[in-house]
Design a protein around this motif. Structure first.
Motif, PDB file in Angstrom:
ATOM      1  N   VAL A 232       3.717  -0.041   8.924  1.00  0.00           N
ATOM      2  CA  VAL A 232       4.604  -0.762   9.831  1.00  0.00           C
ATOM      3  C   VAL A 232       4.772  -2.210   9.371  1.00  0.00           C
ATOM      4  N   GLY A 233       3.677  -2.812   8.897  1.00  0.00           N
ATOM      5  CA  GLY A 233       3.747  -4.184   8.414  1.00  0.00           C
ATOM      6  C   GLY A 233       4.710  -4.348   7.258  1.00  0.00           C
ATOM      7  N   THR A 234       4.735  -3.374   6.356  1.00  0.00           N
ATOM      8  CA  THR A 234       5.672  -3.444   5.224  1.00  0.00           C
ATOM      9  C   THR A 234       7.119  -3.325   5.669  1.00  0.00           C
ATOM     10  N   LEU A 235       7.342  -2.688   6.818  1.00  0.00           N
ATOM     11  CA  LEU A 235       8.714  -2.498   7.312  1.00  0.00           C
ATOM     12  C   LEU A 235       9.227  -3.716   8.059  1.00  0.00           C
ATOM     13  N   VAL A 236       8.353  -4.391   8.807  1.00  0.00           N
ATOM     14  CA  VAL A 236       8.807  -5.469   9.695  1.00  0.00           C
ATOM     15  C   VAL A 236       8.574  -6.864   9.132  1.00  0.00           C
ATOM     16  N   SER A 237       7.740  -6.982   8.090  1.00  0.00           N
ATOM     17  CA  SER A 237       7.419  -8.313   7.561  1.00  0.00           C
ATOM     18  C   SER A 237       7.664  -8.359   6.057  1.00  0.00           C
ATOM     19  N   PRO A 238       8.755  -9.003   5.614  1.00  0.00           N
ATOM     20  CA  PRO A 238       9.007  -9.118   4.168  1.00  0.00           C
ATOM     21  C   PRO A 238       7.861  -9.775   3.401  1.00  0.00           C
ATOM     22  N   PRO A 239       7.241 -10.885   3.897  1.00  0.00           N
ATOM     23  CA  PRO A 239       6.114 -11.458   3.145  1.00  0.00           C
ATOM     24  C   PRO A 239       4.956 -10.477   2.984  1.00  0.00           C
ATOM     25  N   PHE A 240       4.661  -9.713   4.036  1.00  0.00           N
ATOM     26  CA  PHE A 240       3.590  -8.714   3.949  1.00  0.00           C
ATOM     27  C   PHE A 240       3.958  -7.638   2.935  1.00  0.00           C
ATOM     28  N   ASP A 241       5.207  -7.193   2.957  1.00  0.00           N
ATOM     29  CA  ASP A 241       5.672  -6.174   2.017  1.00  0.00           C
ATOM     30  C   ASP A 241       5.559  -6.668   0.576  1.00  0.00           C
ATOM     31  N   GLN A 242       5.899  -7.942   0.354  1.00  0.00           N
ATOM     32  CA  GLN A 242       5.803  -8.506  -0.990  1.00  0.00           C
ATOM     33  C   GLN A 242       4.356  -8.548  -1.469  1.00  0.00           C
ATOM     34  N   ARG A 243       3.436  -8.914  -0.585  1.00  0.00           N
ATOM     35  CA  ARG A 243       2.023  -8.961  -0.964  1.00  0.00           C
ATOM     36  C   ARG A 243       1.491  -7.561  -1.267  1.00  0.00           C
ATOM     37  N   MET A 244       1.884  -6.588  -0.483  1.00  0.00           N
ATOM     38  CA  MET A 244       1.439  -5.216  -0.731  1.00  0.00           C
ATOM     39  C   MET A 244       2.026  -4.685  -2.042  1.00  0.00           C
ATOM     40  N   GLU A 245       3.300  -5.003  -2.289  1.00  0.00           N
ATOM     41  CA  GLU A 245       3.928  -4.562  -3.543  1.00  0.00           C
ATOM     42  C   GLU A 245       3.225  -5.171  -4.746  1.00  0.00           C
ATOM     43  N   ARG A 246       2.832  -6.433  -4.621  1.00  0.00           N
ATOM     44  CA  ARG A 246       2.121  -7.095  -5.702  1.00  0.00           C
ATOM     45  C   ARG A 246       0.744  -6.468  -5.913  1.00  0.00           C
ATOM     46  N   THR A 247       0.069  -6.148  -4.818  1.00  0.00           N
ATOM     47  CA  THR A 247      -1.260  -5.552  -4.902  1.00  0.00           C
ATOM     48  C   THR A 247      -1.211  -4.184  -5.570  1.00  0.00           C
ATOM     49  N   LEU A 248      -0.151  -3.430  -5.327  1.00  0.00           N
ATOM     50  CA  LEU A 248      -0.039  -2.074  -5.883  1.00  0.00           C
ATOM     51  C   LEU A 248       0.095  -2.077  -7.406  1.00  0.00           C
ATOM     52  N   HIS A 249       0.312  -3.249  -8.002  1.00  0.00           N
ATOM     53  CA  HIS A 249       0.335  -3.326  -9.472  1.00  0.00           C
ATOM     54  C   HIS A 249      -1.032  -2.978 -10.067  1.00  0.00           C
ATOM     55  N   LEU A 250      -2.089  -3.005  -9.231  1.00  0.00           N
ATOM     56  CA  LEU A 250      -3.415  -2.607  -9.717  1.00  0.00           C
ATOM     57  C   LEU A 250      -3.441  -1.153 -10.168  1.00  0.00           C
ATOM     58  N   LEU A 251      -2.531  -0.341  -9.641  1.00  0.00           N
ATOM     59  CA  LEU A 251      -2.506   1.087  -9.986  1.00  0.00           C
ATOM     60  C   LEU A 251      -1.903   1.354 -11.359  1.00  0.00           C
ATOM     61  N   ARG A 252      -1.390   0.322 -12.027  1.00  0.00           N
ATOM     62  CA  ARG A 252      -0.774   0.517 -13.343  1.00  0.00           C
ATOM     63  C   ARG A 252      -1.788   0.435 -14.480  1.00  0.00           C
ATOM     64  N   PHE A 253      -2.966  -0.087 -14.215  1.00  0.00           N
ATOM     65  CA  PHE A 253      -4.090  -0.073 -15.156  1.00  0.00           C
ATOM     66  C   PHE A 253      -3.758  -0.681 -16.518  1.00  0.00           C
ATOM     67  N   ASP A 254      -3.133  -1.842 -16.524  1.00  0.00           N
ATOM     68  CA  ASP A 254      -2.958  -2.600 -17.756  1.00  0.00           C
ATOM     69  C   ASP A 254      -3.169  -4.075 -17.428  1.00  0.00           C
ATOM     70  N   TYR A 255      -3.459  -4.866 -18.457  1.00  0.00           N
ATOM     71  CA  TYR A 255      -3.849  -6.268 -18.258  1.00  0.00           C
ATOM     72  C   TYR A 255      -2.774  -7.053 -17.524  1.00  0.00           C
ATOM     73  N   ALA A 256      -1.504  -6.944 -17.977  1.00  0.00           N
ATOM     74  CA  ALA A 256      -0.425  -7.736 -17.387  1.00  0.00           C
ATOM     75  C   ALA A 256      -0.241  -7.404 -15.908  1.00  0.00           C
ATOM     76  N   SER A 257      -0.312  -6.108 -15.569  1.00  0.00           N
ATOM     77  CA  SER A 257      -0.134  -5.709 -14.176  1.00  0.00           C
ATOM     78  C   SER A 257      -1.280  -6.210 -13.315  1.00  0.00           C
ATOM     79  N   TRP A 258      -2.493  -6.098 -13.817  1.00  0.00           N
ATOM     80  CA  TRP A 258      -3.651  -6.570 -13.047  1.00  0.00           C
ATOM     81  C   TRP A 258      -3.619  -8.089 -12.902  1.00  0.00           C
ATOM     82  N   ASP A 259      -3.155  -8.787 -13.947  1.00  0.00           N
ATOM     83  CA  ASP A 259      -3.061 -10.244 -13.865  1.00  0.00           C
ATOM     84  C   ASP A 259      -2.041 -10.651 -12.804  1.00  0.00           C
ATOM     85  N   HIS A 260      -0.934  -9.916 -12.748  1.00  0.00           N
ATOM     86  CA  HIS A 260       0.081 -10.183 -11.730  1.00  0.00           C
ATOM     87  C   HIS A 260      -0.452  -9.861 -10.335  1.00  0.00           C
ATOM     88  N   ALA A 261      -1.127  -8.727 -10.202  1.00  0.00           N
ATOM     89  CA  ALA A 261      -1.629  -8.293  -8.897  1.00  0.00           C
ATOM     90  C   ALA A 261      -2.689  -9.236  -8.354  1.00  0.00           C
TER      91      ALA A 261
END
Length: 404
Positions: A232-261
């Motif tokens: 629900v937070g990702t649907l109603v709060s753009p800042p929350f959605d952006q933070r969650m999207e950034r965090t999900l870069h951890l699932l890509r398992f490479d240095y650049a993605s983890w550095d971004h996340a």
């Protein structure tokens, strides 16, 4: 605890306790090691302090390193002030009222700031903070309210467990508001600490419950509610959605993605590892990371600390200091779990100290004034609760023996 939002004024409270500790240690020096809680504190403190003391021999900033070392030593005397109290003063009930009331005021103030735009204490919410999805509350202008409340959450829940009984059960309605303020703080680390606190507490309740299927069902339901809240937070709060999207870069398992996340933390951790390789024996002293990393050319921009407790200890005190710190952490962990099995009231305060002391804590500077204030506040809280439980069970055994 009451002075935490008022910048450095909380150091005055430590100073008063330090002077009281000197008086008590001089009055009863032999009692220092008769208290089991004082022995535990002494072991953990010594394992963390002695490497810090030796790191002064190789400190890149001798003055700052010496200042941190002396300040650290003061907490040994604070422990004497708190743990050498007369047995008649063993009750911690005032602590729980202070925790409940003061943190509830912070929560109400944070919610008021979000809704009205200015807190009850006159702290404004800037347009930038609002659009970024963060509030400051009583800690204005610092963005600390989320991480502070997250680390104090186990103490808050324990205060509710102890005080919200009978006609006071309505106090449990404060907990959702508490969690909302952590969410509104916009701190991903605060969200992670909160999730870990509930996860550990949920598992603990399942393990100790006399009705494990019911406890497991409640834990599963709470997890689902949490996941739905995130969705629900990702649907109603753009800042929350952006933070969650950034965090999900951890699932890509490479240095650049983890550095971004992790907001460039991979660069900091890589630099810290290089500093440890170069200064593995004594480290570079407390708060010497940034200057050393920039001088070595392993970091291109200044970060105040390593953003990982285990790495910061290794950088400051070398590999021997890291080993000593991990031993202290293990000693506390074993003591906490054993004592929680005997006295359930020790679990939540111990959980707060465990999360704060964890080598994977990625928010604080381990040798900063603020971190040490919160760390020892939590450590002393669990030690006082353990002391209360020990003296209470001893008194109960004495009454039973007298009755027999």
């Amino acid at each position: 605890l009451l002075l935490l939002p008022v910048r450095m004024s909380h150091q005055a409270a430590w100073l008063i306790l330090l002077l009281l500790g000197i008086a008590r240690a001089l009055q009863a020096p032999r009692r220092l090691w008769l208290q089991p809680e004082m022995r535990l504190f002494g072991v953990c403190f010594g394992l963390m302090f002695i490497p810090l003391l030796f790191s002064n021999l190789a400190a890149v900033d001798p003055f700052d390193a010496a200042r941190n070392t002396v300040r650290y030593l003061g907490f040994l005397l604070v422990a004497a002030a708190l743990l050498l109290q007369p047995e008649s003063l063993r009750s911690t009930r005032p602590l729980w009222w202070i925790v409940l009331l003061s943190l509830s005021v912070w929560v109400v103030d944070g919610l008021w700031q979000y809704v009205v735009g200015v807190s009850l204490f006159g702290a404004p919410l800037t347009d930038a903070e609002f659009h970024e999805g963060s509030i400051t509350g009583v800690f204005h202008p610092d963005l600390r309210i989320g991480i502070i409340l997250a680390h104090l959450l186990p103490l808050y829940v324990e205060s509710l467990c102890r005080l919200a009984r009978g006609h006071w059960r309505v106090l449990w309605l404060l907990l959702p508001a508490y969690l909302v303020v952590i969410l509104l703080s916009g701190s991903r680390m605060a969200w992670a600490v909160t999730a870990l606190a509930f996860a550990f507490y949920g598992v603990y309740r399942v393990v100790v419950s006399s009705n494990r299927p019911r406890a497991l069902l409640l834990l599963t339901a709470a997890t689902l509610v949490g996941l739905v809240a995130v969705w629900v937070g990702t649907l109603v709060s753009p800042p929350f959605d952006q933070r969650m999207e950034r965090t999900l870069h951890l699932l890509r398992f490479d240095y650049a993605s983890w550095d971004h996340a992790t907001s460039l933390r991979m660069q900091v951790w890589t630099a810290a590892i290089e500093v440890v390789r170069e200064h593995w024996l004594l480290g570079v002293g407390a708060r010497g990371f940034t200057e050393t990393a920039l001088a070595m050319g392993v970091m291109q921009q200044g970060f105040l600390h390593t953003h990982l407790t285990g790495l910061e200890v290794a950088v400051a005190t070398g590999l021997p200091g890291l080993v000593a710190y991990l031993v202290a952490f293990a000693v506390f962990l074993v003591w906490w779990l054993r004592r929680s099995r005997q006295h359930p009231g020790v679990f939540l305060p111990g959980l707060a100290a465990f999360l704060m002391l964890s080598p994977l804590n990625a928010h604080w500077s381990f040798y900063s004034t603020y971190y040490t204030t919160v760390l020892w506040l939590l450590m002393f809280s669990v030690l006082l609760v353990a002391r209360e439980a020990r003296l209470g069970s001893g008194a109960a055994r004495t009454r039973t023996a007298g009755g027999d």
